[in-house]
Design a protein around this motif. Structure first.
Motif, PDB file in Angstrom:
ATOM      1  N   GLU A 120      13.827  -6.039  -4.280  1.00  0.00           N
ATOM      2  CA  GLU A 120      12.918  -6.279  -3.785  1.00  0.00           C
ATOM      3  C   GLU A 120      12.565  -4.086  -3.949  1.00  0.00           C
ATOM      4  OE1 GLU A 120      12.278  -9.340  -0.367  1.00  0.00           O
ATOM      5  OE2 GLU A 120      13.858  -7.692   0.220  1.00  0.00           O
ATOM      6  N   VAL A 121      13.550  -3.808  -3.546  1.00  0.00           N
ATOM      7  CA  VAL A 121      12.856  -2.304  -3.707  1.00  0.00           C
ATOM      8  C   VAL A 121      12.434  -1.992  -5.415  1.00  0.00           C
ATOM      9  CG1 VAL A 121      13.665  -0.097  -4.007  1.00  0.00           C
ATOM     10  CG2 VAL A 121      13.783  -1.157  -1.894  1.00  0.00           C
ATOM     11  N   GLU A 122      13.252  -2.404  -6.096  1.00  0.00           N
ATOM     12  CA  GLU A 122      13.424  -2.575  -7.953  1.00  0.00           C
ATOM     13  C   GLU A 122      11.695  -3.280  -8.325  1.00  0.00           C
ATOM     14  OE1 GLU A 122      16.260  -3.567 -10.449  1.00  0.00           O
ATOM     15  OE2 GLU A 122      15.013  -4.068 -11.847  1.00  0.00           O
ATOM     16  N   HIS A 123      11.918  -3.980  -7.491  1.00  0.00           N
ATOM     17  CA  HIS A 123       9.984  -5.403  -7.872  1.00  0.00           C
ATOM     18  C   HIS A 123       8.828  -4.489  -7.010  1.00  0.00           C
ATOM     19  CE1 HIS A 123       7.443  -8.246  -7.072  1.00  0.00           C
ATOM     20  NE2 HIS A 123       8.490  -9.593  -7.820  1.00  0.00           N
ATOM     21  N   VAL A 124       9.247  -3.692  -5.866  1.00  0.00           N
ATOM     22  CA  VAL A 124       7.909  -2.977  -5.635  1.00  0.00           C
ATOM     23  C   VAL A 124       7.431  -1.552  -6.536  1.00  0.00           C
ATOM     24  CG1 VAL A 124       7.038  -2.375  -3.790  1.00  0.00           C
ATOM     25  CG2 VAL A 124       8.123  -3.677  -2.987  1.00  0.00           C
ATOM     26  N   LEU A 125       8.843  -1.445  -7.063  1.00  0.00           N
ATOM     27  CA  LEU A 125       8.576  -0.076  -7.602  1.00  0.00           C
ATOM     28  C   LEU A 125       8.210  -0.427  -9.308  1.00  0.00           C
ATOM     29  CD1 LEU A 125      11.882   2.031  -7.868  1.00  0.00           C
ATOM     30  CD2 LEU A 125       9.480   2.766  -6.771  1.00  0.00           C
ATOM     31  N   ALA A 126       7.991  -1.747  -9.729  1.00  0.00           N
ATOM     32  CA  ALA A 126       7.875  -1.913 -10.659  1.00  0.00           C
ATOM     33  C   ALA A 126       6.262  -2.530 -10.447  1.00  0.00           C
ATOM     34  CB  ALA A 126       8.834  -3.305 -11.493  1.00  0.00           C
TER      35      ALA A 126
ATOM     36  N   GLY B 113      16.919  -0.259 -12.308  1.00  0.00           N
ATOM     37  CA  GLY B 113      17.067  -1.325 -12.632  1.00  0.00           C
ATOM     38  C   GLY B 113      15.550  -1.372 -13.404  1.00  0.00           C
ATOM     39  N   LEU B 114      14.844  -0.325 -13.090  1.00  0.00           N
ATOM     40  CA  LEU B 114      13.458  -0.106 -14.286  1.00  0.00           C
ATOM     41  C   LEU B 114      14.084   0.893 -16.034  1.00  0.00           C
ATOM     42  CD1 LEU B 114      11.720   2.303 -11.793  1.00  0.00           C
ATOM     43  CD2 LEU B 114      11.612  -0.595 -12.328  1.00  0.00           C
ATOM     44  N   ARG B 115      15.676   1.772 -15.413  1.00  0.00           N
ATOM     45  CA  ARG B 115      15.022   2.381 -16.685  1.00  0.00           C
ATOM     46  C   ARG B 115      15.892   0.960 -17.537  1.00  0.00           C
ATOM     47  NH1 ARG B 115      18.489   5.588 -13.956  1.00  0.00           N
ATOM     48  NH2 ARG B 115      17.378   7.509 -13.511  1.00  0.00           N
ATOM     49  N   LEU B 116      16.759   0.962 -16.913  1.00  0.00           N
ATOM     50  CA  LEU B 116      17.563  -1.389 -17.715  1.00  0.00           C
ATOM     51  C   LEU B 116      16.081  -1.539 -18.856  1.00  0.00           C
ATOM     52  CD1 LEU B 116      20.727  -1.931 -16.037  1.00  0.00           C
ATOM     53  CD2 LEU B 116      21.235  -0.138 -18.349  1.00  0.00           C
ATOM     54  N   LYS B 117      15.238  -1.943 -17.902  1.00  0.00           N
ATOM     55  CA  LYS B 117      14.403  -2.437 -18.664  1.00  0.00           C
ATOM     56  C   LYS B 117      13.505  -1.702 -19.235  1.00  0.00           C
ATOM     57  CE  LYS B 117      15.813  -6.169 -14.656  1.00  0.00           C
ATOM     58  NZ  LYS B 117      15.716  -5.801 -13.442  1.00  0.00           N
ATOM     59  N   GLY B 118      13.736  -0.583 -19.166  1.00  0.00           N
ATOM     60  CA  GLY B 118      12.674   0.501 -19.320  1.00  0.00           C
ATOM     61  C   GLY B 118      11.038  -0.511 -18.969  1.00  0.00           C
TER      62      GLY B 118
ATOM     63  N   ASP C   9       1.086  -1.118  -0.222  1.00  0.00           N
ATOM     64  CA  ASP C   9      -0.227  -0.564  -0.198  1.00  0.00           C
ATOM     65  C   ASP C   9       0.701   0.964   0.191  1.00  0.00           C
ATOM     66  OD1 ASP C   9      -2.849  -1.274   0.344  1.00  0.00           O
ATOM     67  OD2 ASP C   9      -1.761  -1.895   2.230  1.00  0.00           O
ATOM     68  N   LEU C  10       1.714   1.313   0.647  1.00  0.00           N
ATOM     69  CA  LEU C  10       2.707   2.805   0.679  1.00  0.00           C
ATOM     70  C   LEU C  10       4.557   2.503   0.613  1.00  0.00           C
ATOM     71  CD1 LEU C  10       3.420   5.513   1.363  1.00  0.00           C
ATOM     72  CD2 LEU C  10       3.666   5.067   3.508  1.00  0.00           C
ATOM     73  N   HIS C  11       5.028   2.293  -0.182  1.00  0.00           N
ATOM     74  CA  HIS C  11       6.433   2.395  -1.135  1.00  0.00           C
ATOM     75  C   HIS C  11       6.946   3.439  -0.010  1.00  0.00           C
ATOM     76  CE1 HIS C  11      10.045   0.502  -3.069  1.00  0.00           C
ATOM     77  NE2 HIS C  11       9.893   1.284  -2.263  1.00  0.00           N
ATOM     78  N   LEU C  12       8.103   3.591   0.676  1.00  0.00           N
ATOM     79  CA  LEU C  12       9.000   4.969   1.064  1.00  0.00           C
ATOM     80  C   LEU C  12      10.097   4.841   0.334  1.00  0.00           C
ATOM     81  CD1 LEU C  12       7.365   5.192   4.630  1.00  0.00           C
ATOM     82  CD2 LEU C  12       6.929   6.724   2.784  1.00  0.00           C
ATOM     83  N   VAL C  13      10.782   6.042   0.598  1.00  0.00           N
ATOM     84  CA  VAL C  13      12.006   5.240  -0.617  1.00  0.00           C
ATOM     85  C   VAL C  13      12.599   6.368   0.395  1.00  0.00           C
ATOM     86  CG1 VAL C  13      13.188   5.882  -2.605  1.00  0.00           C
ATOM     87  CG2 VAL C  13      11.104   4.897  -2.865  1.00  0.00           C
ATOM     88  N   HIS C  14      14.443   6.036  -0.184  1.00  0.00           N
ATOM     89  CA  HIS C  14      15.763   7.392   0.846  1.00  0.00           C
ATOM     90  C   HIS C  14      16.711   7.403  -0.943  1.00  0.00           C
ATOM     91  CE1 HIS C  14      17.489   4.458   2.860  1.00  0.00           C
ATOM     92  NE2 HIS C  14      16.564   4.321   3.695  1.00  0.00           N
ATOM     93  N   GLU C  15      17.768   8.314  -0.024  1.00  0.00           N
ATOM     94  CA  GLU C  15      18.341   8.220  -1.426  1.00  0.00           C
ATOM     95  C   GLU C  15      19.876   7.154  -1.376  1.00  0.00           C
ATOM     96  OE1 GLU C  15      18.085   9.339   1.981  1.00  0.00           O
ATOM     97  OE2 GLU C  15      20.099  10.393   2.718  1.00  0.00           O
ATOM     98  N   VAL C  16      19.728   6.300  -0.319  1.00  0.00           N
ATOM     99  CA  VAL C  16      21.071   5.506   0.075  1.00  0.00           C
ATOM    100  C   VAL C  16      20.447   3.497  -0.466  1.00  0.00           C
ATOM    101  CG1 VAL C  16      22.275   4.120   1.259  1.00  0.00           C
ATOM    102  CG2 VAL C  16      21.833   6.136   2.389  1.00  0.00           C
ATOM    103  N   THR C  17      19.183   3.391  -0.136  1.00  0.00           N
ATOM    104  CA  THR C  17      19.026   2.099  -0.291  1.00  0.00           C
ATOM    105  C   THR C  17      17.978   2.025  -2.397  1.00  0.00           C
ATOM    106  OG1 THR C  17      16.759   2.542  -0.015  1.00  0.00           O
ATOM    107  CG2 THR C  17      18.968   0.640   0.890  1.00  0.00           C
ATOM    108  N   SER C  18      17.545   3.338  -2.922  1.00  0.00           N
ATOM    109  CA  SER C  18      17.153   3.580  -4.195  1.00  0.00           C
ATOM    110  C   SER C  18      18.225   3.753  -5.288  1.00  0.00           C
ATOM    111  CB  SER C  18      15.967   4.520  -4.070  1.00  0.00           C
ATOM    112  OG  SER C  18      16.800   5.950  -3.981  1.00  0.00           O
TER     113      SER C  18
END
Ligand SMILES: CC(C)[C@H](C(=O)O)[C@@H](O)C(=O)O
Ligand code: SF4
Length: 471
Positions: free
Chosen positions: A148-154, A44-49, A29-38
């Protein structure tokens, strides 16, 4: 059939896909993001379009790397790069960001609740272990790794094996001068840094019910230091009162409807757990750590233990190594330990009530000569609120430095560092070797206890100072 606990209720509501013998796919329901682990996750998203699936359920802030002395002076190149990268990523992927000059900026676990992003019943993740803080609201909140951050973002989902459930009940009442921080430090000392492994903890009992939301966050924040996946507290009137009117609450329902929904998440009175621990509030005294993990601690009136006091040979070795690193003599009085630094801050203890508790002790006193003492509010909003009631003046008059919001001296990822061999009384949550800087020595304690240490230059039983003020 027995009733359900809140952990089971939230889990069941979020299963998108399940297969026997395999992890469940959970909706987030909520994904919080900070500068160190993102950074790698966005890369990864960018590379996979790919795009961020739900930018509206994603929220970013800068906290670990931010300078707290002067906002625009970032000395560390890696820090600057990580912050610039987050800004670019958020722009490109359309994610809302509280950057360094934003009025909502602060430590991710402080601003989530403040903005009302954190709500009962939500699944909340962040690439950060102390995400468990949000569990204070009756949310299932836990830290995830960068892949997992990438998985949740995607996808806005996450594969998770169903955890076991553990009830930690704290009964009775807390004594004079004993705080939420003492409760959680005491529990981790009593049961060790591994007792929560494989579990989500629900904290229950009269002591927990009588805590404010800010105090509950302190307790849940450190559940991860007991090895738990997450820690939470069933929501109640205290929760609802805190959240009422907050910016990010859903507006398609009345607050009464929301409350009814949230109330239904409370663990049923006949709920069962895989395990249960019970602690008496009366047994807890102001607590400090003497060693190099959060479980190596004791009541302030005790002495530093002898390695021989421990049964297990590996605990004996651990204690020996910790005493050596910490530069302490076995058997010495904890109150005789002299400190060089005091840090009041971090996602464990940097909210307004923490600063009030410290200011109450500091008022009318001076920071001991030779001690460097910092107060670092958890968010810009906390800073403003503290200033509005004059707390900054109390701290500054006493000789504390009053800083901008961020993780600061909690970990050595910015300019606020404890030098080698120096000893810090810290309201943060981790005392590992080198945590506050190479060779630094950390003693974890509550804000009131940290304030007492600043005034006397030693680890001090705050009850003595408080009693002197009262009489
Ligand atoms: C930098 C981050 C990954 C880390 C965490 O996950 O907890 C930090 O916040 C910490 O407290 O050690
Ligand atoms: S304040 Fe400390 S524990 Fe909390 S998120 Fe920042 S670095 Fe981690």
């Amino acid at each position: 059939m027995a009733g359900k606990n809140i952990i089971e209720k939230i889990w069941e509501k979020h299963i998108v896909h399940e297969e026997k013998g395999k992890p469940d796919l959970l909706y987030i329901d909520l994904h919080l993001v900070h500068e160190v682990t993102s950074p790698q996750a966005f890369e990864g998203l960018r590379l996979k379009g790919r795009k961020v699936r739900r930018p509206d359920l994603t929220y970013a802030t800068m906290d670990h790397n931010v300078p707290t002395r002067e906002r625009h002076i970032v000395r560390d190149e890696i820090a600057r790069l990580q912050m610039d990268t987050l800004k670019k990523n958020c722009e490109e992927f359309n994610v809302e960001l509280s950057d360094i000059n934003h009025p909502d900026q602060g430590i991710v676990h402080v601003i989530g609740p403040e903005l009302g992003l954190t709500q009962p019943g939500k699944t909340i993740v962040c690439g950060d272990s102390h995400t468990s803080t949000h569990g204070a609201f009756g949310a299932l909140a836990f830290g995830i790794g960068t892949s997992e951050v990438e998985h949740v973002l995607a996808t806005q989902t996450l594969w998770q094996a169903k955890p076991k459930t553990l009830q930690v009940e704290v009964t009775g009442e807390l004594g004079f001068g004993v705080s939420a921080k003492d409760v959680i430090l005491h529990i981790i000392s009593a049961y060790g840094v591994g007792f929560g492994t494989g579990y989500v903890i629900e904290f229950t009992g009269d002591v927990i019910r009588n805590l404010t939301m800010e105090e509950r966050m302190t307790v849940c924040n450190m559940s991860i230091e007991a090895g738990a996946k997450a820690g939470l507290i069933s929501p109640d009137e205290v929760t609802f009162e805190y959240l009422e009117g907050r910016e990010h609450l859903p507006n398609h329902k009345s607050y009464d409807e929301l409350k009814a929904e949230w109330r239904s998440l409370q663990s049923d009175s006949d709920a069962e757990y895989d395990d249960h621990i019970s602690i008496k509030g009366e047994d807890i005294e102001p607590h400090v750590t003497w060693g190099t993990n959060p479980g190596m601690g004791a009541g302030i009136s005790s002495n530093v233990p002898h390695p021989g006091d421990f049964q297990d040979p590996s605990d004996q070795e651990g204690a020996e190594r910790a005493l050596h690193y910490m530069g302490l003599e076995a058997g010495m009085r904890i109150e005789d330990i002299e400190i060089d630094y005091v840090f009041i801050g971090s996602c464990t203890n940097s909210r307004l009530s923490d600063l009030r508790a410290a200011a109450e002790v500091v008022k009318g006193h001076k920071v001991k000569e030779g001690v460097t003492a910092l107060v670092v509010p958890g968010s810009f909003k906390v800073k403003q609120a503290a200033e509005a009631e004059g707390l900054h003046d109390i701290f500054k008059e006493a000789g504390f430095e009053w800083r901008e919001a961020g993780c600061s001296m909690c970990l050595a990822m910015n300019d606020d560092i404890v030098p080698p061999g120096k000893r810090c009384a810290s309201t943060s949550n981790r005392n590992f070797e080198g945590r506050q800087g190479n060779g630094s020595r950390t003693h974890l304690l509550s804000p009131a206890m940290a304030a007492a240490a600043a005034v006397t230059g030693k680890l001090t039983d705050v009850r003595k100072l408080k009693a002197a003020t009262v009489s």
